[in-house]
Design a protein around this motif. Structure first.
Motif, short mmCIF file in Angstrom:
data_model
loop_
_atom_site.label_atom_id
_atom_site.label_comp_id
_atom_site.label_asym_id
_atom_site.label_seq_id
_atom_site.Cartn_x
_atom_site.Cartn_y
_atom_site.Cartn_z
N GLN A 71 -1.34 13.09 -5.15
CA GLN A 71 -1.79 12.32 -6.31
C GLN A 71 -0.62 11.98 -7.22
O GLN A 71 -0.55 10.86 -7.74
CB GLN A 71 -2.87 13.10 -7.06
CG GLN A 71 -4.18 13.23 -6.28
CD GLN A 71 -5.19 14.12 -6.97
OE1 GLN A 71 -4.83 15.08 -7.65
NE2 GLN A 71 -6.48 13.82 -6.79
N GLU A 117 -2.20 6.07 -1.85
CA GLU A 117 -3.49 5.38 -1.76
C GLU A 117 -4.16 5.60 -0.40
O GLU A 117 -5.37 5.44 -0.28
CB GLU A 117 -3.27 3.88 -1.98
CG GLU A 117 -2.71 3.56 -3.35
CD GLU A 117 -2.28 2.12 -3.46
OE1 GLU A 117 -2.94 1.38 -4.23
OE2 GLU A 117 -1.29 1.72 -2.80
N LEU A 172 0.84 -1.19 0.00
CA LEU A 172 0.00 0.00 0.00
C LEU A 172 0.88 1.24 0.00
O LEU A 172 1.82 1.36 0.79
CB LEU A 172 -0.89 -0.01 1.25
CG LEU A 172 -1.81 1.20 1.45
CD1 LEU A 172 -2.97 1.14 0.47
CD2 LEU A 172 -2.33 1.24 2.89
N ARG A 200 -10.13 7.54 2.63
CA ARG A 200 -8.74 7.15 2.52
C ARG A 200 -7.83 8.14 3.25
O ARG A 200 -6.65 8.27 2.93
CB ARG A 200 -8.32 7.04 1.04
CG ARG A 200 -8.92 5.81 0.38
CD ARG A 200 -8.46 5.63 -1.05
NE ARG A 200 -8.92 4.34 -1.56
CZ ARG A 200 -8.27 3.19 -1.46
NH1 ARG A 200 -7.10 3.16 -0.85
NH2 ARG A 200 -8.76 2.07 -1.96
#
Length: 220
Positions: free
Chosen positions: A79, A84, A4, A106
């Motif tokens: 971004q 994530e 992740l 998130r």
């Protein structure tokens, strides 16, 4: 399985960032910190990230004409880094709708109290002044309110008779360093879901033991 990709936003010393780094180095975190951003050029979190070989940058909010311009600049970097999950670690800026729209469900935060009790600032003083028997810390999703998002995990810490703000904060911080990496790991494993405002962690049985303070007197 790819790790992740997480980004950490911090304004201060970065002790929770360090706990996440340490957990990752120890092999107990299926997540990679791809970026650390601070709005404070003197933040210790930037130094910690640099020492760990993690990409870091300062985006000073004082260099922007408005909050929305600052928020858009930060979101653009997050971004671009492919983040994530956004992890707030003492980030002293209000999270706006710009952040929430870019990363729905998130963004997570850790708060040094047992929410919903004592949201906002000066929480240790509030707990002591109120005469609470317990305080603690809470990892929660971020929503549009102040420390109002769905709760992922909490740790309770008894308040001792001799406690000061500093001593209570220090004991709570020890627990923060345990539960924040755990919450990130659960997210990385895809075990977290939100049903209405209740967070479910697949495979985890809620604790059932009670903590009582002061301790009960047992009849002879």
């Amino acid at each position: 399985m790819p790790k992740l990709r997480i980004a950490v936003l911090a304004s201060g010393s970065g002790s929770n960032l360090q706990a996440i780094i340490d957990r990752s180095v120890a092999g107990g975190l299926d997540a990679e910190i791809v970026l650390v951003i601070s709005n404070n050029p003197d933040a210790g979190a930037l130094t910690r990230a640099k020492q760990a070989g993690i990409r870091q940058m300062c985006i000073d909010h004082r260099q922007f004409a408005s909050r929305s311009e600052f928020d858009r600049a930060v979101v653009a970097e997050l971004q671009a880094a492919g983040a994530e999950l956004i992890v707030l670690a003492g980030f002293m800026r209000i999270i706006s709708d710009i952040f929430l729209a870019a990363f729905p469900d998130r963004i997570i935060n850790i708060h040094p109290a047992l929410l919903p009790a004592f949201p906002g600032l000066h929480v240790h003083r509030k707990a002591l002044d109120y005469g609470a028997r317990f305080s603690g810390c809470t990892v929660h999703f971020v929503d549009g309110g102040v420390d109002t998002g769905p709760i992922i995990i909490q740790a309770a810490v008894p308040i001792l008779e001799a406690d000061t703000e500093d001593s209570l904060a220090a004991r709570i911080l020890e627990q923060e360093h345990k539960i924040y990496p755990q919450a990130i790991q659960w997210f990385a494993e895809g075990r977290i879901s939100i049903e209405e405002r209740r967070v479910k962690v697949r495979g985890i049985v809620p604790a059932s033991g009670a903590q009582i303070s002061p301790a009960l007197e047992m009849a002879e």
